[in-house]
Design an enzyme around this catalytic site. Structure first.
Site, PDB file in Angstrom:
ATOM      1  N   SER A  93      22.521  37.859  24.507  1.00  0.00           N
ATOM      2  CA  SER A  93      21.678  37.727  23.316  1.00  0.00           C
ATOM      3  C   SER A  93      21.690  39.062  22.588  1.00  0.00           C
ATOM      4  O   SER A  93      21.418  40.107  23.198  1.00  0.00           O
ATOM      5  CB  SER A  93      20.254  37.335  23.720  1.00  0.00           C
ATOM      6  OG  SER A  93      19.397  37.349  22.591  1.00  0.00           O
ATOM      7  N   LEU A 151      14.371  33.425  19.729  1.00  0.00           N
ATOM      8  CA  LEU A 151      14.398  32.147  20.438  1.00  0.00           C
ATOM      9  C   LEU A 151      15.067  32.294  21.801  1.00  0.00           C
ATOM     10  O   LEU A 151      14.587  31.778  22.810  1.00  0.00           O
ATOM     11  CB  LEU A 151      15.112  31.098  19.580  1.00  0.00           C
ATOM     12  CG  LEU A 151      15.324  29.723  20.239  1.00  0.00           C
ATOM     13  CD1 LEU A 151      13.986  29.049  20.519  1.00  0.00           C
ATOM     14  CD2 LEU A 151      16.193  28.842  19.349  1.00  0.00           C
ATOM     15  N   GLU A 152      16.197  33.024  21.846  1.00  0.00           N
ATOM     16  CA  GLU A 152      16.901  33.225  23.113  1.00  0.00           C
ATOM     17  C   GLU A 152      16.030  34.015  24.099  1.00  0.00           C
ATOM     18  O   GLU A 152      15.983  33.700  25.298  1.00  0.00           O
ATOM     19  CB  GLU A 152      18.201  33.977  22.845  1.00  0.00           C
ATOM     20  CG  GLU A 152      19.201  33.181  22.021  1.00  0.00           C
ATOM     21  CD  GLU A 152      20.332  34.041  21.492  1.00  0.00           C
ATOM     22  OE1 GLU A 152      21.332  33.477  21.042  1.00  0.00           O
ATOM     23  OE2 GLU A 152      20.196  35.285  21.524  1.00  0.00           O
ATOM     24  N   LEU A 153      15.335  35.041  23.619  1.00  0.00           N
ATOM     25  CA  LEU A 153      14.481  35.845  24.494  1.00  0.00           C
ATOM     26  C   LEU A 153      13.339  35.014  25.063  1.00  0.00           C
ATOM     27  O   LEU A 153      13.049  35.063  26.261  1.00  0.00           O
ATOM     28  CB  LEU A 153      13.928  37.051  23.721  1.00  0.00           C
ATOM     29  CG  LEU A 153      12.953  37.945  24.481  1.00  0.00           C
ATOM     30  CD1 LEU A 153      13.625  38.561  25.700  1.00  0.00           C
ATOM     31  CD2 LEU A 153      12.396  39.029  23.572  1.00  0.00           C
TER      32      LEU A 153
END
Length: 599
Positions: free
Chosen positions: A424, A495-497
Site C-alpha cells: 500500500s 481504505l487499504e490501511l
C-alpha cells in the site's frame, strides 16, 4: 639482732616495696634502721573535715609483726610526718586531734595541712625498722563535680555481690573502726541514686546501722553511700563510704563450667602449610568464694608454656557477661600447620572452683581446591559471555534470520492465502517508482515472495473497493509505505490501511508492516496511522545506505515478512495469471465493503 634480719626479709617479701636500706634512725642515738621505703599499697585519701586513720604497714602481716608481741619484746612505735613540699621529718605528738591507737594514727578530723608522707618506726634497743606511707587530703570539689547530688567520697567503692532473688545485709565499711574510737555508738545514714531515707521498700530497708536486702533485683544495682556519724572527745565526726552493689545469678543455679565448643566428635578442617585456628568456648559460672577460672589448650597433654614449639599461641576473650557468669573463648593459633600435627592430641579444658571439663578437638586436612584452574575457568567463561553479548548485539538480525531458516514455519503450508505481501503506497510518481522498481523487484526476484500491487494486478472493470478488500484479505502481510502524501482522507491508501488493521484486529491472520520511505511529522499522519505507528514494527528506508541487499533495511524487512522454504507450484504468480487465479475468491469479500466504507 640476728633473729630480726630474717623477719624483716620475710616482711619485704610479703608487703613488697623497694629493697631495704640500712640508714641512721631519726635519732642519732638509735641503732641503724632498715628503711623499707614507701608502702606500695598507695596513699590514703580523705576529704577535708572527715575522720581518717593510718595503719602502719609493718603490721599488715601478723605472722611477721604483731603489735602485742612487739610490745612484749620491748618495741615502741613512733610516727613522723614529712609535710607536702618539705623534706624534714617532724615527730607527731599526740593531741585531741591526733590520736594514736595501737598501730594506728587517727586524725580527727583531717585538715589540708595534713597532706604529706607519714613514717611509722618500730624500734627497741637492738633493732629498728621503718616504712613510709602517703596521705592526701582532698577538697570536696576535687572529688564530686559541681551540681552532682551524690555525696563526695575519697576512697574507692567497696564491692558487694548479691544473688538475684536472694537477700543479703550490707554493713558500712570501716564502721567497726569508728566504733572503737567513738565515745558512744555511731549512727549510719544510707542513700542510693541521690535518694536518702526513705528510699527503701518491702525488698530492702535499713536494719540498725546496716542495709538489708530481702529480694535482689536488677535495678537495685549501683552505688550506695553510707555516712558514719560518731563522737570523740566532744567532737562530732563523720566519714562517708561507697558500696558498689552488683547482682549475680542465684546460688541455686549450677556453678559447674561447661564447654560449648567444640561439640562432641566435632572435626576441625585445617590446611597444611597455612595458619590454623581452633576455638574453645565455654560458660564459666561465677563462684563467690573463689572467683578464679581458666580456659586453656593442651597439646599432647602439655600446656603451651611447656611446649618448645613456638608455632603455638593462645588468647582469651570474654564473649558475654551475664551477671558475672561468663562465656569465654580461647583461640589456639597454629602457624604453618604441618601434616604431622594431625596426629597430635589437642584438648580444650575449662575450670573454676566448682569443677572442670575437658574435650578433645578432632582435626582433618581440608582438600585443597584447584584455585588456579577455577580462576582460569571462570575468566574464560566471563570472556565467552562477553563475546556472546557483543556478537548478539551486533548480529542479532542475522542470528534471528538464521534461527527462522532452521526452525521457522513456512506459512504457505498453513493457510490458503494467495499473496505474501500486499503493498500500500501513495499514488504519486516518487513513491510509485520506489515500490515498483525497488520493493517489488527485490521481493519477487531476489527473495521469491509473491507480491500484490493493486495498480498492476487488478482486472479492468472491477469495483475498487471490492478489489482492494479482496487483495488485502488474501495477503499474509500488508506493507504500508509511509510518506508525507500517504493516506490522505478519502484515498485508496486509507481504505487499504483500514482493511489491514481490521483484519489484524479481528482474526490475526494478517500482519501490517510499516516502511518509512520519508520522514513524516506525527501531526501530519491520519489518526489510524498514528495509532499503528505506536504498536507496529517500523522499518526505515535510508536512501543509498539501504539499496544493498546486505543492508539492515532488507534484513529487518525479511524478519517481518513470512519465512520461505523454496517455492510451490503456482506460487509467486503476478499480472494476468495472478488475477485469473484470484477471481474465484473475490465474491467472498464483498460482504465487508459496506463496513469498511462507512468507517
Amino acid at each position: 639482732m640476728a633473729p630480726f634480719v630474717p623477719a624483716v626479709l620475710l616482711l619485704f617479701t610479703l608487703i613488697g616495696g623497694t629493697c631495704p636500706s640500712v640508714s641512721q634512725s631519726i635519732d642519732s642515738a638509735d641503732p641503724t634502721c632498715y628503711d623499707w621505703g614507701e608502702s606500695n599499697e598507695g596513699a590514703v585519701s580523705v576529704l577535708e573535715g572527715e575522720a581518717v586513720w593510718l595503719s602502719c604497714p609493718l603490721f599488715s602481716h601478723p605472722s611477721v609483726y604483731n603489735y602485742s608481741s612487739t610490745q612484749s619484746a620491748g618495741h615502741n612505735l613512733f610516727w613522723y610526718q614529712i609535710p607536702e613540699g618539705q623534706d624534714l621529718e617532724q615527730p607527731i605528738r599526740q593531741s585531741s586531734r591526733l590520736s594514736k591507737q595501737r598501730e594506728r594514727l587517727w586524725l580527727l578530723p583531717a585538715r589540708a595541712e595534713d597532706s604529706g608522707q607519714y613514717i611509722c618506726l618500730l624500734r627497741n634497743k637492738s633493732s629498728c625498722s621503718k616504712i613510709a606511707m602517703g596521705l592526701k587530703v582532698l577538697r570536696r570539689d576535687q572529688v564530686t563535680p559541681a551540681g552532682s547530688c551524690e555525696p563526695p567520697v575519697a576512697t574507692l567503692p567497696t564491692p558487694a555481690l548479691i544473688p538475684l532473688q536472694e537477700g543479703k545485709t550490707l554493713d558500712c565499711p570501716d564502721l567497726k573502726d569508728a566504733t572503737s574510737m567513738s565515745d558512744s555508738p555511731p549512727t549510719v545514714s544510707w542513700s542510693h541514686k541521690c535518694k536518702g531515707p526513705p528510699f527503701w521498700n518491702s525488698d530492702r530497708e535499713p536494719w540498725g546501722s546496716s542495709l538489708r536486702f530481702y529480694t535482689m533485683v536488677d535495678h537495685y544495682q549501683g552505688l550506695y553511700y553510707c555516712t558514719v556519724h560518731f563522737q570523740r572527745g566532744g567532737r562530732q565526726l563523720n566519714f562517708t563510704r561507697a558500696v558498689n552493689v552488683t547482682a549475680i545469678n542465684p546460688t541455686r543455679m549450677s556453678k559447674t563450667p561447661v564447654i560449648l565448643h567444640p561439640h562432641a566428635d566435632q572435626v576441625f578442617q585445617v590446611k597444611s602449610n597455612s595458619r590454623a585456628a581452633l576455638a574453645c568456648r565455654a560458660t564459666v559460672p561465677f563462684v563467690v568464694d573463689d572467683p578464679s577460672w581458666d580456659v586453656w589448650w593442651t597439646v599432647d597433654g602439655q600446656t603451651l608454656e611447656k611446649l618448645s614449639d613456638q608455632r603455638f599461641s593462645q588468647s582469651n576473650r570474654v564473649l558475654k557477661d551475664d551477671h558475672m557468669d561468663l562465656t569465654v573463648e580461647n583461640l589456639l593459633l597454629i602457624q604453618d600447620f604441618r601434616s604431622d600435627d594431625l596426629r597430635r592430641r589437642f584438648n580444650c579444658s575449662v575450670k573454676n572452683a566448682r569443677g572442670s571439663e575437658s574435650r578433645r578437638a578432632l582435626l582433618s586436612e581440608e582438600a585443597s581446591l584447584p584455585s588456579v584452574e577455577l580462576g582460569c575457568g571462570l575468566g574464560v567463561t566471563l570472556v565467552l559471555m562477553l563475546l556472546l553479548f557483543v556478537v548478539y548485539h551486533v548480529f542479532w538480525l542475522e542470528l534471528l534470520l538464521l534461527y527462522r531458516s532452521w526452525f521457522g514455519t513456512d506459512e504457505r503450508f498453513t493457510d490458503e492465502k494467495d499473496f505474501d505481501v500486499y503493498i500500500s503506497y501513495a499514488r504519486n510518481g516518487e513513491e510509485e517508482q520506489f515500490v515498483l522498481n525497488t520493493l517489488r523487484g527485490v521481493l519477487e526476484n531476489e527473495f521469491g515472495y509473491s507480491v500484490c500491487i493493486f495498480d498492476r494486478d487488478s482486472l479492468p472493470g472491477g469495483t475498487i473497493t471490492d478489489e482492494t478488500l479482496s487483495f488485502v484479505s488474501r495477503s499474509r502481510r500488508l506493507l504500508v509505505v509511509v510518506s508525507p502524501g500517504y493516506a490522505s482522507r478519502g484515498s485508496q491508501a486509507l481504505l487499504e490501511l483500514k482493511a489491514g488493521l481490521q483484519g489484524m484486529a479481528l482474526g490475526g491472520h494478517l500482519r501490517v508492516i510499516l516502511v518509512q520511505y520519508k520522514p513524516v511529522q506525527r501531526q501530519d499522519l491520519v489518526r489510524e496511522l498514528r495509532k499503528a505507528q505506536v504498536a507496529l514494527a517500523l522499518v526505515r528506508w535510508q536512501g543509498e545506505k539501504s539499496k544493498e541487499l546486505s543492508s539492515r533495511f532488507w534484513k529487518r524487512l525479511r524478519v517481518e515478512l513470512p519465512m520461505r522454504r523454496g517455492t510451490r507450484k503456482g506460487e509467486g504468480a503476478s499480472g494476468t495469471e495472478g488475477a485469473l487465479l484470484r477471481m474465484t475468491s473475490q465474491n467472498s469479500t464483498n460482504s465487508q465493503t459496506g463496513l469498511i466504507s462507512s468507517a
